[in-house]
Design an enzyme around this catalytic site. Sequence first.
Site, PDB file in Angstrom:
ATOM      1  N   SER A 240      37.924 -91.193 -19.796  1.00 60.35           N
ATOM      2  CA  SER A 240      37.640 -92.475 -19.131  1.00 60.35           C
ATOM      3  C   SER A 240      38.101 -92.480 -17.675  1.00 60.35           C
ATOM      4  CB  SER A 240      38.352 -93.619 -19.860  1.00 60.35           C
ATOM      5  OG  SER A 240      37.963 -93.654 -21.205  1.00 60.35           O
ATOM      6  N   GLU A 241      37.340 -93.234 -16.881  1.00 59.21           N
ATOM      7  CA  GLU A 241      37.680 -93.421 -15.464  1.00 59.21           C
ATOM      8  C   GLU A 241      37.586 -94.905 -15.141  1.00 59.21           C
ATOM      9  OE1 GLU A 241      35.212 -90.973 -12.993  1.00 59.21           O
ATOM     10  OE2 GLU A 241      35.776 -89.133 -14.073  1.00 59.21           O
ATOM     11  N   PRO A 242      38.132 -95.299 -13.979  1.00 66.02           N
ATOM     12  CA  PRO A 242      38.099 -96.734 -13.649  1.00 66.02           C
ATOM     13  C   PRO A 242      36.684 -97.316 -13.698  1.00 66.02           C
ATOM     14  CG  PRO A 242      39.573 -95.576 -12.157  1.00 66.02           C
ATOM     15  CD  PRO A 242      38.927 -94.528 -13.011  1.00 66.02           C
TER      16      PRO A 242
ATOM     17  N   GLN B 167      44.760-121.984 -54.769  1.00 70.68           N
ATOM     18  CA  GLN B 167      43.459-121.295 -54.809  1.00 70.68           C
ATOM     19  C   GLN B 167      42.958-120.906 -53.418  1.00 70.68           C
ATOM     20  OE1 GLN B 167      40.542-123.233 -57.280  1.00 70.68           O
ATOM     21  NE2 GLN B 167      41.380-122.215 -59.071  1.00 70.68           N
TER      22      GLN B 167
ATOM     23  N   GLU C 178      37.544 -95.387 -27.879  1.00 77.78           N
ATOM     24  CA  GLU C 178      36.622 -94.469 -28.569  1.00 77.78           C
ATOM     25  C   GLU C 178      35.307 -95.160 -28.931  1.00 77.78           C
ATOM     26  OE1 GLU C 178      38.138 -91.538 -31.314  1.00 77.78           O
ATOM     27  OE2 GLU C 178      40.149 -91.818 -30.506  1.00 77.78           O
ATOM     28  N   GLY C 179      34.838 -95.977 -27.995  1.00 76.49           N
ATOM     29  CA  GLY C 179      33.592 -96.711 -28.171  1.00 76.49           C
ATOM     30  C   GLY C 179      33.870 -98.107 -28.690  1.00 76.49           C
TER      31      GLY C 179
HETATM   32  C1  LIG Z   1      45.110 -98.386 -25.673  1.00 74.88           C
HETATM   33  C2  LIG Z   1      43.983 -97.567 -25.099  1.00 74.88           C
HETATM   34  C3  LIG Z   1      44.015 -96.180 -25.204  1.00 74.88           C
HETATM   35  C4  LIG Z   1      43.000 -95.406 -24.662  1.00 74.88           C
HETATM   36  N1  LIG Z   1      43.096 -94.029 -24.708  1.00 74.88           N
HETATM   37  C5  LIG Z   1      42.155 -93.272 -24.074  1.00 74.88           C
HETATM   38  C6  LIG Z   1      42.286 -91.841 -24.023  1.00 74.88           C
HETATM   39  O1  LIG Z   1      43.231 -91.250 -24.568  1.00 74.88           O
HETATM   40  N2  LIG Z   1      41.349 -91.138 -23.330  1.00 74.88           N
HETATM   41  C7  LIG Z   1      40.299 -91.725 -22.712  1.00 74.88           C
HETATM   42  O2  LIG Z   1      39.502 -91.023 -22.100  1.00 74.88           O
HETATM   43  N3  LIG Z   1      40.146 -93.083 -22.732  1.00 74.88           N
HETATM   44  C8  LIG Z   1      41.034 -93.858 -23.399  1.00 74.88           C
HETATM   45  N4  LIG Z   1      40.904 -95.233 -23.422  1.00 74.88           N
HETATM   46  C9  LIG Z   1      39.790 -95.853 -22.698  1.00 74.88           C
HETATM   47  C10 LIG Z   1      38.755 -96.469 -23.608  1.00 74.88           C
HETATM   48  O3  LIG Z   1      37.993 -95.473 -24.241  1.00 74.88           O
HETATM   49  C11 LIG Z   1      37.923 -97.442 -22.751  1.00 74.88           C
HETATM   50  O4  LIG Z   1      38.771 -98.524 -22.420  1.00 74.88           O
HETATM   51  C12 LIG Z   1      36.685 -97.925 -23.467  1.00 74.88           C
HETATM   52  O5  LIG Z   1      35.756 -96.877 -23.579  1.00 74.88           O
HETATM   53  C13 LIG Z   1      36.042 -99.102 -22.742  1.00 74.88           C
HETATM   54  O6  LIG Z   1      35.848 -98.768 -21.404  1.00 74.88           O
HETATM   55  P1  LIG Z   1      36.314 -99.792 -20.256  1.00 74.88           P
HETATM   56  O7  LIG Z   1      37.729-100.181 -20.499  1.00 74.88           O
HETATM   57  O8  LIG Z   1      35.963 -99.178 -18.956  1.00 74.88           O
HETATM   58  O9  LIG Z   1      35.447-101.085 -20.509  1.00 74.88           O
HETATM   59  P2  LIG Z   1      33.907-101.286 -20.082  1.00 74.88           P
HETATM   60  O10 LIG Z   1      33.160-100.015 -20.195  1.00 74.88           O
HETATM   61  O11 LIG Z   1      33.881-102.019 -18.783  1.00 74.88           O
HETATM   62  O12 LIG Z   1      33.397-102.241 -21.236  1.00 74.88           O
HETATM   63  C14 LIG Z   1      33.904-103.565 -21.361  1.00 74.88           C
HETATM   64  C15 LIG Z   1      33.308-104.219 -22.564  1.00 74.88           C
HETATM   65  O13 LIG Z   1      31.904-104.329 -22.410  1.00 74.88           O
HETATM   66  C16 LIG Z   1      31.285-104.330 -23.670  1.00 74.88           C
HETATM   67  N5  LIG Z   1      30.249-103.309 -23.657  1.00 74.88           N
HETATM   68  C17 LIG Z   1      30.330-102.040 -23.202  1.00 74.88           C
HETATM   69  N6  LIG Z   1      29.154-101.401 -23.366  1.00 74.88           N
HETATM   70  C18 LIG Z   1      28.304-102.274 -23.936  1.00 74.88           C
HETATM   71  C19 LIG Z   1      26.947-102.215 -24.356  1.00 74.88           C
HETATM   72  N7  LIG Z   1      26.231-101.083 -24.216  1.00 74.88           N
HETATM   73  N8  LIG Z   1      26.391-103.315 -24.874  1.00 74.88           N
HETATM   74  C20 LIG Z   1      27.094-104.456 -25.016  1.00 74.88           C
HETATM   75  N9  LIG Z   1      28.407-104.573 -24.654  1.00 74.88           N
HETATM   76  C21 LIG Z   1      28.994-103.505 -24.111  1.00 74.88           C
HETATM   77  C22 LIG Z   1      32.389-104.013 -24.707  1.00 74.88           C
HETATM   78  O14 LIG Z   1      32.827-105.211 -25.311  1.00 74.88           O
HETATM   79  C23 LIG Z   1      33.486-103.432 -23.862  1.00 74.88           C
HETATM   80  O15 LIG Z   1      34.774-103.620 -24.441  1.00 74.88           O
HETATM   81  C24 LIG Z   1      41.905 -96.029 -24.004  1.00 74.88           C
HETATM   82  C25 LIG Z   1      41.863 -97.427 -23.917  1.00 74.88           C
HETATM   83  C26 LIG Z   1      42.880 -98.197 -24.465  1.00 74.88           C
HETATM   84  C27 LIG Z   1      42.796 -99.699 -24.327  1.00 74.88           C
END
Ligand SMILES: Cc1cc2nc3c(=O)[nH]c(=O)nc-3n(C[C@H](O)[C@H](O)[C@H](O)COP(=O)(O)OP(=O)(O)OC[C@H]3O[C@@H](n4cnc5c(N)ncnc54)[C@H](O)[C@@H]3O)c2cc1C
Length: 382
Positions: free
Chosen positions: A128-130, A279, A364-365
């Site tokens: 993951s990236e910002p 209940q 993880e999605g």
């Molecule tokens: C505690 C923690 C541990 C993690 N560990 C790792 C790690 O070890 N390695 C790593 O690489 N990453 C890691 N991650 C990152 C994680 O995989 C990402 O946060 C995640 O993939 C979501 O990406 P994002 O935060 O950029 O949110 P965004 O991509 O901005 O998504 C935000 C929200 O938009 C919605 N969304 C996204 N796509 C769709 C779609 N196609 N249709 C409808 N809604 C959608 C979802 O509700 C999602 O939560 C971790 C994150 C957390 C919180």
Amino acid sequence: MADRSFLNWPFFEPRHRELAAALDAWCAANLPVDHADADAACIGLVRMLGEGGWLEHSAINPDRPGTLDVRSLCLIRETLARHDGLADFAFAMQGLGTGAISLFGSHEQRQWLKKSRAGEVLTAFALSEPRSGSDVANMDMTATRDGNQFVLNGEKTWISNGGIAGLYCVFARTGEGPGAKGLSCFLVPADTPGLEIAERLEVIAPHPLARLHFNSVRVPADALIGEPGGGFRVAMSVLDVFRSTVGAAALGFARRALDETLSRVRERELFGAPMAELQMVQGHVADMALDVDASALLIYRAAWTKDTGAARVTREAAMAKLHATETAQAVIDKAVQLHGGDGVRHGHIVESLYREIRALRIYEGASDVQKVVIARHMLSGG
Ligand SMILES: Cc1cc2nc3c(=O)[nH]c(=O)nc-3n(C[C@H](O)[C@H](O)[C@H](O)COP(=O)(O)OP(=O)(O)OC[C@H]3O[C@@H](n4cnc5c(N)ncnc54)[C@H](O)[C@@H]3O)c2cc1C
């Protein structure tokens, strides 16, 4: 005592039942650990899990390469999560961080697995990236070939074990094609010059987590895992194995919440009788038990399907993760409700489960992404 009847389901072999019983006994003797310092707790847990032999299930044996047994991974994660969320995290990261090596690594790269399986090195999965979490193919980080080396530049964020890992599995854009077709996967030891921990991140349930900065990080060409441009396939294959295991961790949390609730409603008296006789309380207990069993069925179906030779389990794993994480949140919420004020008290087990479960619906999605995956699979003819 958690319900163990699911172990009689036909998904399992005798070795799985033995594994579950042995690990349960080990957990009862060794867990939970003190979580006051999450870094120290995870480092200690990885050492303990290595000494106990449990990490041997997290990656393939480099001396006898075979396949990862997803049923064992799921049983271990479920059991650890039921006893201690951080123990599950420590185990899971040794698997996720080395998944690319287990599945695609060369003989030399697989030598790292000796250390990870012994608990001597902590590992991390840096995808993951910002700007690209859900939208992985949009990543900015680059890896540019320079003679016999690759030079990595960019940022990774939300990296579990970031700051304490000794080895990072890193995905970067090498540009063989557009989007997902131009990514590659690299092994980067933590002490490689230019790899910096830019920020430690704090979340709702403390875990070691960081944002990483790659400032002209040079790795040898043989740090590349798999084919140049094959990084997206590597990442998706690793997630195909480990996605069901996230559901298994959620299942462990949900089972613990159900167990705690059963004890509570049997013991606590309300209006002159045990709560269990109300209940409406029984209705909640039934809903919780149903959610737990349905999740277990989906998880162990996905794991069994993978273990018995399916090339991909995209639909099964997405369903398992989606259902188990979403319903675990609901089960735990009911547990908090039925515990009354104690349920929201810092330090109470159901309060910590309430915080632990939340991130599993995102990483993880995210759940929404799993729905997209399932729908696309169905619409394309399954
Ligand atoms: C505690 C923690 C541990 C993690 N560990 C790792 C790690 O070890 N390695 C790593 O690489 N990453 C890691 N991650 C990152 C994680 O995989 C990402 O946060 C995640 O993939 C979501 O990406 P994002 O935060 O950029 O949110 P965004 O991509 O901005 O998504 C935000 C929200 O938009 C919605 N969304 C996204 N796509 C769709 C779609 N196609 N249709 C409808 N809604 C959608 C979802 O509700 C999602 O939560 C971790 C994150 C957390 C919180």
